[in-house]
Each structure stands twice: as C-alpha cells, then as structure tokens.
Design a protein around this motif. Structure first.
Motif, PDB file in Angstrom:
ATOM      1  N   VAL A 155     -24.534  38.294  -7.429  1.00  0.00           N
ATOM      2  CA  VAL A 155     -24.349  39.608  -6.810  1.00  0.00           C
ATOM      3  C   VAL A 155     -24.970  39.635  -5.421  1.00  0.00           C
ATOM      4  N   ARG A 156     -26.126  38.986  -5.258  1.00  0.00           N
ATOM      5  CA  ARG A 156     -26.770  38.904  -3.947  1.00  0.00           C
ATOM      6  C   ARG A 156     -25.859  38.215  -2.935  1.00  0.00           C
ATOM      7  N   ASP A 157     -25.215  37.114  -3.342  1.00  0.00           N
ATOM      8  CA  ASP A 157     -24.301  36.416  -2.438  1.00  0.00           C
ATOM      9  C   ASP A 157     -23.125  37.312  -2.067  1.00  0.00           C
ATOM     10  N   PHE A 158     -22.577  38.012  -3.056  1.00  0.00           N
ATOM     11  CA  PHE A 158     -21.502  38.970  -2.786  1.00  0.00           C
ATOM     12  C   PHE A 158     -21.972  40.023  -1.787  1.00  0.00           C
TER      13      PHE A 158
ATOM     14  N   VAL B  95     -37.533  52.404  -1.196  1.00  0.00           N
ATOM     15  CA  VAL B  95     -37.538  52.864  -2.589  1.00  0.00           C
ATOM     16  C   VAL B  95     -38.648  53.894  -2.803  1.00  0.00           C
ATOM     17  N   ALA B  96     -39.816  53.671  -2.199  1.00  0.00           N
ATOM     18  CA  ALA B  96     -40.908  54.630  -2.324  1.00  0.00           C
ATOM     19  C   ALA B  96     -40.514  55.976  -1.739  1.00  0.00           C
TER      20      ALA B  96
ATOM     21  N   GLU C 184     -36.483  36.034  -8.392  1.00  0.00           N
ATOM     22  CA  GLU C 184     -36.609  36.167  -6.952  1.00  0.00           C
ATOM     23  C   GLU C 184     -36.317  37.552  -6.403  1.00  0.00           C
ATOM     24  N   GLN C 185     -35.594  38.381  -7.164  1.00  0.00           N
ATOM     25  CA  GLN C 185     -35.127  39.651  -6.618  1.00  0.00           C
ATOM     26  C   GLN C 185     -34.866  40.658  -7.712  1.00  0.00           C
ATOM     27  N   GLN C 186     -34.742  41.913  -7.302  1.00  0.00           N
ATOM     28  CA  GLN C 186     -34.459  42.979  -8.245  1.00  0.00           C
ATOM     29  C   GLN C 186     -33.737  44.101  -7.511  1.00  0.00           C
TER      30      GLN C 186
ATOM     31  N   PRO D 273     -30.554  49.176  -2.785  1.00  0.00           N
ATOM     32  CA  PRO D 273     -31.614  48.324  -2.247  1.00  0.00           C
ATOM     33  C   PRO D 273     -31.964  47.181  -3.194  1.00  0.00           C
ATOM     34  N   ARG D 274     -32.410  46.086  -2.575  1.00  0.00           N
ATOM     35  CA  ARG D 274     -32.809  44.896  -3.331  1.00  0.00           C
ATOM     36  C   ARG D 274     -34.201  44.488  -2.861  1.00  0.00           C
ATOM     37  N   ILE D 275     -35.139  44.442  -3.798  1.00  0.00           N
ATOM     38  CA  ILE D 275     -36.508  44.065  -3.444  1.00  0.00           C
ATOM     39  C   ILE D 275     -36.760  42.618  -3.846  1.00  0.00           C
ATOM     40  N   ARG D 276     -37.581  41.955  -3.042  1.00  0.00           N
ATOM     41  CA  ARG D 276     -37.939  40.565  -3.341  1.00  0.00           C
ATOM     42  C   ARG D 276     -39.112  40.529  -4.318  1.00  0.00           C
TER      43      ARG D 276
END
Length: 312
Positions: free
Chosen positions: A97-100, A145-146, A205-207, A176-179
């Motif tokens: 999904v990250r690559d997409f 996100v905060a 690695e991510q969320q 959003p995607r957090i590391r």
C-alpha cells in the motif's frame, strides 16, 4: 530478478480491478491473487470515486499487483517499472500500500498539472492551513495526527497540491502514515493510545492512521494558507518554541520541497512567493509532540472547532 509467470485461467479469474477517479480522471489498478490488498488499497483513500470494474483486455491498467510467494510484486505496464527495480518487493500488505501511495502521488502530479505539488504536511487550524515543509524525521506525520486528535483537519501529512489560481492548499485525500518505531519519549500515553486505537495497515516500519471524516479532508477540499512552520524536532527536553522566520527562508524551504515537473519553475516560484507573502512564517523547535500541538493551537486556533473547507 523475479520472473512473472504466465497467467493461468485460474489466476485471471482471481484478478480484480479498481477504478479510482476524481474530476473525470482515473487510475486503474489490477490486483491478482491477493484479495486482502484489494480492500486495503481503498482504506487509505478519502473522497475518491472508487468502483470495481470487470477485467477486460481493452482497458489497460496503470498498475498491476500480484503475490509472489512471500512478497508482493507490482509493475506499471506503461513503462515496465517494477517493484523490484524501484524499491524492492514489499513483504507486507502495508508495504504494498505504501508503494501504491507513493506512485499514486506521482500520478496525481502528472494528471493534474494545473496544480503543483509540495512535499509538506498541512493541517487546518482555525481559519486556515498551516504548512509544514518536509524534513527528514521532523515528525510531520505524528504532529498532524496529534492535531487531528484535537479536532483539527488534516489536508496531508506528506504531499499536498496547490491551486495556482487561488494559492490554496488542496487535499489529495490520503491517510497519514507514521514511521515506526515511535519516539516514545516524545509522545504522551494519551497520544500513544490514540495511535493504537486508530492504527490500520501496519508492519515493523510504518503504520497508517485511520482518521474520521472531520479529521481528514477529502480529495479536492481546499483552504487558504495562513502559516508556514518549519519543524525541528530535538532529543533535548524542554518546552516547544516558535520563532519567526524570514520570508526568504520560508520561500527557500518551500522551493526545496517542490515535487512538480509539469509547471515551469518560474511559475512555481511566483506562486510560492505569493503564498509566503500572505502567511506568517516560523520555525518551531520541540521535543514533545503534544507540546508542539498545544503551542500551535495557542497561536493559530483563532476559530476553535471550525472545520470548514471549500469543496472543489
């Protein structure tokens, strides 16, 4: 190099097609033999027109996903770009999904060249958007996100578009995607609980963080820029501070984050100069993410609870 096998009739039957569009322009994605990914791709999109279509040979997909043993593979048929020769084949659905996500950002810039795109986070606080120009490990995504958890609206945590006519920020409608791992000393237990509660599509690695409708602007929603804040996260404890930054420094910061290739550099410069001239410009140093969010609210939240935006 991974070899893509010939599709059997069974494999073809397992292929599903997504048509993802906005303003009459579409991105076609085929997903072969990995149904979980078919649904996961849709989870990160907000406001896009998404329909499943029959797989036909007359319509060529822009991107094709498949499962190759323990990894996902993908390719772009138009230019023969593959996962292996760009990033390496992702080992999780979150990685796929990250690559997409990355390639979808690029597609948006190519197809909607009337806008230009910036590597920035953007959150509407009060009556306008704060732009956070990109910086490695500056904490853009965690801060967005905060702020969302406090009732503000995220327009993007990584890439946003700019309408050159209005100079307003345009949301691309991507979660959003957090590391990972999280900087535990820099977040409170409350924020950690929020992240755990709303986490989807994660790996080591991510969320991705699933935001509610009022917390995430859909694609096409726009709002004026009222501030530019360059982030500097520090490991030293202490209160967050917000210092003035010259217009020239702010302009250089935005120029360095320009992702657009379809608009002349001189035009992008003129539009960014107009944005900077109409915004307050700052540099924020912080250790605790919540402290940074509270300081931004104290300075910029002149209209608490206002989550309006201009639909496109």
């Amino acid at each position: 190099m991974l070899q893509v096998p010939e599709k059997t009739q069974a494999a073809q039957a397992e292929t599903r097609r997504l048509k993802i569009g906005w303003n009459g322009v579409h991105w076609i994605v085929d997903v072969a033999g990995c149904g979980d990914l078919f649904s996961d791709l849709q989870k990160i999109l907000r406001g896009w027109d998404i329909v499943e279509q029959p797989v036909t040979a007359t319509i060529k997909p822009a991107m094709v996903f498949s499962r190759m043993g323990d990894v996902y593979d993908w390719r772009l048929p138009a230019n023969d770009l593959t996962a292996e020769n760009l990033f390496g084949c992702p080992e999780s659905n979150a990685g796929a999904v990250r690559d997409f996500h990355f390639l979808f950002n690029g597609w948006f810039g190519d197809e909607f060249q009337q806008y230009f795109t910036l590597h920035c986070a953007a959150v509407k606080v009060g009556d306008g958007v704060i732009l956070f120009p990109g910086g490695h490990r500056a904490g853009k995504s965690l801060l967005t996100v905060a702020l969302a958890a406090n009732g503000h609206t995220v327009f993007g945590d990584d890439v946003v578009a700019i309408d050159p006519v209005t100079t307003e920020v345009l949301s691309l409608g991507l979660l959003p995607r957090i590391r990972l791992p999280l900087p535990l000393q820099a977040i409170t237990s409350e924020l950690r609980q929020t992240l755990n509660k709303h986490s989807i599509l994660g790996d080591a690695e991510q969320q991705y963080i699933d935001l509610a409708a009022g917390q995430m602007a859909e694609v096409g929603r726009s709002s004026p820029v009222k501030a530019i804040v360059q982030l500097k996260r520090t490991n030293k404890t202490g209160a967050a501070s917000l210092d003035d930054m010259t217009n020239g420094a702010a302009l250089r910061s935005l120029i360095s984050q320009n992702y657009s290739t379809g608009m002349p550099a001189s035009s992008v410069f003129d539009h960014l100069h107009k944005i900077v001239e109409g915004a307050s410009c700052h540099c924020m140093t912080y250790h605790k993410v919540d402290d940074a969010a509270s300081l931004l609210e104290a300075v910029f939240d002149c209209q608490p609870g206002d989550q309006s935006g201009v639909g496109q």
